[in-house]
Design a protein around this motif. Structure first.
Motif, PDB file in Angstrom:
ATOM      1  N   ILE A  60     -59.689  67.149 -91.682  1.00  0.00           N
ATOM      2  CA  ILE A  60     -61.078  67.265 -91.254  1.00  0.00           C
ATOM      3  C   ILE A  60     -61.342  68.734 -90.941  1.00  0.00           C
ATOM      4  O   ILE A  60     -60.620  69.341 -90.142  1.00  0.00           O
ATOM      5  CB  ILE A  60     -61.345  66.374 -90.026  1.00  0.00           C
ATOM      6  CG1 ILE A  60     -60.992  64.917 -90.340  1.00  0.00           C
ATOM      7  CG2 ILE A  60     -62.788  66.503 -89.585  1.00  0.00           C
ATOM      8  CD1 ILE A  60     -60.998  64.000 -89.136  1.00  0.00           C
ATOM      9  N   LEU A  61     -62.359  69.295 -91.578  1.00  0.00           N
ATOM     10  CA  LEU A  61     -62.660  70.712 -91.409  1.00  0.00           C
ATOM     11  C   LEU A  61     -63.762  70.979 -90.392  1.00  0.00           C
ATOM     12  O   LEU A  61     -63.777  72.036 -89.764  1.00  0.00           O
ATOM     13  CB  LEU A  61     -63.080  71.328 -92.753  1.00  0.00           C
ATOM     14  CG  LEU A  61     -62.048  71.255 -93.869  1.00  0.00           C
ATOM     15  CD1 LEU A  61     -62.644  71.790 -95.164  1.00  0.00           C
ATOM     16  CD2 LEU A  61     -60.800  72.021 -93.494  1.00  0.00           C
ATOM     17  N   GLY A  93     -63.398  66.216 -84.719  1.00  0.00           N
ATOM     18  CA  GLY A  93     -62.028  65.969 -85.157  1.00  0.00           C
ATOM     19  C   GLY A  93     -61.459  67.058 -86.032  1.00  0.00           C
ATOM     20  O   GLY A  93     -60.502  66.833 -86.768  1.00  0.00           O
ATOM     21  N   ALA A  94     -62.018  68.262 -85.968  1.00  0.00           N
ATOM     22  CA  ALA A  94     -61.557  69.357 -86.824  1.00  0.00           C
ATOM     23  C   ALA A  94     -60.065  69.590 -86.641  1.00  0.00           C
ATOM     24  O   ALA A  94     -59.523  69.463 -85.544  1.00  0.00           O
ATOM     25  CB  ALA A  94     -62.336  70.622 -86.513  1.00  0.00           C
ATOM     26  N   GLU A  95     -59.407  69.905 -87.732  1.00  0.00           N
ATOM     27  CA  GLU A  95     -57.972  70.186 -87.797  1.00  0.00           C
ATOM     28  C   GLU A  95     -57.113  68.954 -87.561  1.00  0.00           C
ATOM     29  O   GLU A  95     -55.948  69.078 -87.196  1.00  0.00           O
ATOM     30  CB  GLU A  95     -57.587  71.311 -86.840  1.00  0.00           C
ATOM     31  CG  GLU A  95     -58.279  72.622 -87.144  1.00  0.00           C
ATOM     32  CD  GLU A  95     -57.843  73.726 -86.208  1.00  0.00           C
ATOM     33  OE1 GLU A  95     -56.876  73.548 -85.469  1.00  0.00           O
ATOM     34  OE2 GLU A  95     -58.501  74.766 -86.232  1.00  0.00           O
ATOM     35  N   GLN A  96     -57.668  67.762 -87.750  1.00  0.00           N
ATOM     36  CA  GLN A  96     -56.891  66.535 -87.667  1.00  0.00           C
ATOM     37  C   GLN A  96     -56.828  65.900 -89.045  1.00  0.00           C
ATOM     38  O   GLN A  96     -57.576  66.267 -89.948  1.00  0.00           O
ATOM     39  CB  GLN A  96     -57.520  65.566 -86.676  1.00  0.00           C
ATOM     40  CG  GLN A  96     -57.459  66.051 -85.254  1.00  0.00           C
ATOM     41  CD  GLN A  96     -58.058  65.043 -84.287  1.00  0.00           C
ATOM     42  OE1 GLN A  96     -58.444  63.957 -84.668  1.00  0.00           O
ATOM     43  NE2 GLN A  96     -58.137  65.424 -83.028  1.00  0.00           N
ATOM     44  N   TYR A  97     -55.923  64.944 -89.195  1.00  0.00           N
ATOM     45  CA  TYR A  97     -55.766  64.239 -90.463  1.00  0.00           C
ATOM     46  C   TYR A  97     -56.319  62.825 -90.346  1.00  0.00           C
ATOM     47  O   TYR A  97     -56.275  62.224 -89.282  1.00  0.00           O
ATOM     48  CB  TYR A  97     -54.288  64.171 -90.847  1.00  0.00           C
ATOM     49  CG  TYR A  97     -53.681  65.524 -91.047  1.00  0.00           C
ATOM     50  CD1 TYR A  97     -52.846  66.077 -90.087  1.00  0.00           C
ATOM     51  CD2 TYR A  97     -53.963  66.267 -92.182  1.00  0.00           C
ATOM     52  CE1 TYR A  97     -52.306  67.331 -90.248  1.00  0.00           C
ATOM     53  CE2 TYR A  97     -53.421  67.524 -92.357  1.00  0.00           C
ATOM     54  CZ  TYR A  97     -52.597  68.049 -91.394  1.00  0.00           C
ATOM     55  OH  TYR A  97     -52.062  69.307 -91.565  1.00  0.00           O
ATOM     56  N   ALA A  98     -56.813  62.322 -91.467  1.00  0.00           N
ATOM     57  CA  ALA A  98     -57.332  60.961 -91.528  1.00  0.00           C
ATOM     58  C   ALA A  98     -57.132  60.450 -92.950  1.00  0.00           C
ATOM     59  O   ALA A  98     -56.707  61.189 -93.840  1.00  0.00           O
ATOM     60  CB  ALA A  98     -58.807  60.929 -91.151  1.00  0.00           C
ATOM     61  N   HIS A 141     -66.919  68.526 -95.853  1.00  0.00           N
ATOM     62  CA  HIS A 141     -66.291  68.805 -94.564  1.00  0.00           C
ATOM     63  C   HIS A 141     -64.849  68.315 -94.509  1.00  0.00           C
ATOM     64  O   HIS A 141     -64.255  68.283 -93.435  1.00  0.00           O
ATOM     65  CB  HIS A 141     -67.103  68.170 -93.434  1.00  0.00           C
ATOM     66  CG  HIS A 141     -68.479  68.720 -93.326  1.00  0.00           C
ATOM     67  ND1 HIS A 141     -69.444  68.160 -92.533  1.00  0.00           N
ATOM     68  CD2 HIS A 141     -69.074  69.794 -93.907  1.00  0.00           C
ATOM     69  CE1 HIS A 141     -70.562  68.859 -92.628  1.00  0.00           C
ATOM     70  NE2 HIS A 141     -70.364  69.845 -93.459  1.00  0.00           N
ATOM     71  N   LEU A 142     -64.307  67.929 -95.663  1.00  0.00           N
ATOM     72  CA  LEU A 142     -62.945  67.418 -95.734  1.00  0.00           C
ATOM     73  C   LEU A 142     -62.132  68.222 -96.734  1.00  0.00           C
ATOM     74  O   LEU A 142     -62.652  68.669 -97.754  1.00  0.00           O
ATOM     75  CB  LEU A 142     -62.945  65.948 -96.161  1.00  0.00           C
ATOM     76  CG  LEU A 142     -63.714  64.979 -95.270  1.00  0.00           C
ATOM     77  CD1 LEU A 142     -63.778  63.610 -95.932  1.00  0.00           C
ATOM     78  CD2 LEU A 142     -63.079  64.886 -93.900  1.00  0.00           C
ATOM     79  N   LEU A 143     -60.847  68.384 -96.441  1.00  0.00           N
ATOM     80  CA  LEU A 143     -59.924  69.033 -97.357  1.00  0.00           C
ATOM     81  C   LEU A 143     -58.959  67.968 -97.874  1.00  0.00           C
ATOM     82  O   LEU A 143     -58.134  67.465 -97.104  1.00  0.00           O
ATOM     83  CB  LEU A 143     -59.148  70.151 -96.648  1.00  0.00           C
ATOM     84  CG  LEU A 143     -58.058  70.829 -97.463  1.00  0.00           C
ATOM     85  CD1 LEU A 143     -58.683  71.598 -98.620  1.00  0.00           C
ATOM     86  CD2 LEU A 143     -57.246  71.759 -96.586  1.00  0.00           C
ATOM     87  N   PRO A 144     -59.063  67.591 -99.151  1.00  0.00           N
ATOM     88  CA  PRO A 144     -58.198  66.526 -99.665  1.00  0.00           C
ATOM     89  C   PRO A 144     -56.773  67.026 -99.891  1.00  0.00           C
ATOM     90  O   PRO A 144     -56.549  68.178-100.262  1.00  0.00           O
ATOM     91  CB  PRO A 144     -58.862  66.142-100.987  1.00  0.00           C
ATOM     92  CG  PRO A 144     -59.646  67.336-101.392  1.00  0.00           C
ATOM     93  CD  PRO A 144     -60.035  68.053-100.135  1.00  0.00           C
ATOM     94  N   HIS A 145     -55.809  66.152 -99.652  1.00  0.00           N
ATOM     95  CA  HIS A 145     -54.408  66.418 -99.948  1.00  0.00           C
ATOM     96  C   HIS A 145     -53.991  65.490-101.079  1.00  0.00           C
ATOM     97  O   HIS A 145     -54.624  64.463-101.329  1.00  0.00           O
ATOM     98  CB  HIS A 145     -53.543  66.195 -98.708  1.00  0.00           C
ATOM     99  CG  HIS A 145     -53.887  67.119 -97.585  1.00  0.00           C
ATOM    100  ND1 HIS A 145     -53.525  68.440 -97.560  1.00  0.00           N
ATOM    101  CD2 HIS A 145     -54.591  66.912 -96.446  1.00  0.00           C
ATOM    102  CE1 HIS A 145     -53.973  69.017 -96.458  1.00  0.00           C
ATOM    103  NE2 HIS A 145     -54.634  68.101 -95.764  1.00  0.00           N
ATOM    104  N   GLN A 157     -49.481  67.655 -86.738  1.00  0.00           N
ATOM    105  CA  GLN A 157     -50.333  66.507 -86.419  1.00  0.00           C
ATOM    106  C   GLN A 157     -51.036  66.808 -85.124  1.00  0.00           C
ATOM    107  O   GLN A 157     -50.460  66.793 -84.046  1.00  0.00           O
ATOM    108  CB  GLN A 157     -49.498  65.254 -86.310  1.00  0.00           C
ATOM    109  CG  GLN A 157     -50.338  64.006 -86.268  1.00  0.00           C
ATOM    110  CD  GLN A 157     -49.514  62.780 -86.511  1.00  0.00           C
ATOM    111  OE1 GLN A 157     -48.324  62.850 -86.724  1.00  0.00           O
ATOM    112  NE2 GLN A 157     -50.146  61.634 -86.456  1.00  0.00           N
ATOM    113  N   LYS A 158     -52.332  67.118 -85.204  1.00  0.00           N
ATOM    114  CA  LYS A 158     -53.112  67.505 -84.029  1.00  0.00           C
ATOM    115  C   LYS A 158     -53.743  66.284 -83.378  1.00  0.00           C
ATOM    116  O   LYS A 158     -54.016  65.296 -84.022  1.00  0.00           O
ATOM    117  CB  LYS A 158     -54.221  68.458 -84.431  1.00  0.00           C
ATOM    118  CG  LYS A 158     -53.765  69.666 -85.211  1.00  0.00           C
ATOM    119  CD  LYS A 158     -53.609  70.827 -84.342  1.00  0.00           C
ATOM    120  CE  LYS A 158     -53.137  71.991 -85.176  1.00  0.00           C
ATOM    121  NZ  LYS A 158     -53.124  73.202 -84.529  1.00  0.00           N
TER     122      LYS A 158
END
Length: 101
Positions: free
Chosen positions: A15-16, A20-25, A56-60, A98-99
């Motif tokens: 999440i950019l 929830g910025a800098e967290q994963y979902a 607003h998301l960075l995909p992995h 993991q933030k």
């Protein structure tokens, strides 16, 4: 400069923007070409999945097969499976912190 971001159900994203910025979902549903719903099983539960703009998301590249199978079979996924998917992504990527936990 309209770049298309393609996301898949079960894909882990960072999440950019937002609280929830800098967290994963994990992507749990695709609304349209611009919005998806995400959940992490911890702060964002499946039942209250958050609608986010794909910009607003960075995909992995990591896609959780457990989440995909569960959603295909029953249309639902447990929060435990979402937490497991995020933790497995973090364990396989040592540079991913993991933030928020």
């Amino acid at each position: 400069m309209n770049k298309a971001i393609t996301l898949q159900i079960g894909q882990v994203v960072s999440i950019l923007r937002g609280k929830g910025a800098e967290q994963y979902a994990v992507v749990v549903s695709i609304e349209d070409s611009k919005y998806v719903k995400i959940a992490d099983g911890h702060k964002i539960k499946f039942d209250q999945a958050k609608k986010k703009n794909v910009l607003h998301l960075l995909p992995h590249s990591f896609i959780s097969s457990e989440v995909v199978n569960s959603l295909q079979e029953s249309g639902r996924v447990t929060n435990g499976k979402l937490r497991f998917a995020v933790s497995r992504f973090c364990s396989e990527n040592p540079n991913a912190d993991q933030k928020g936990e």
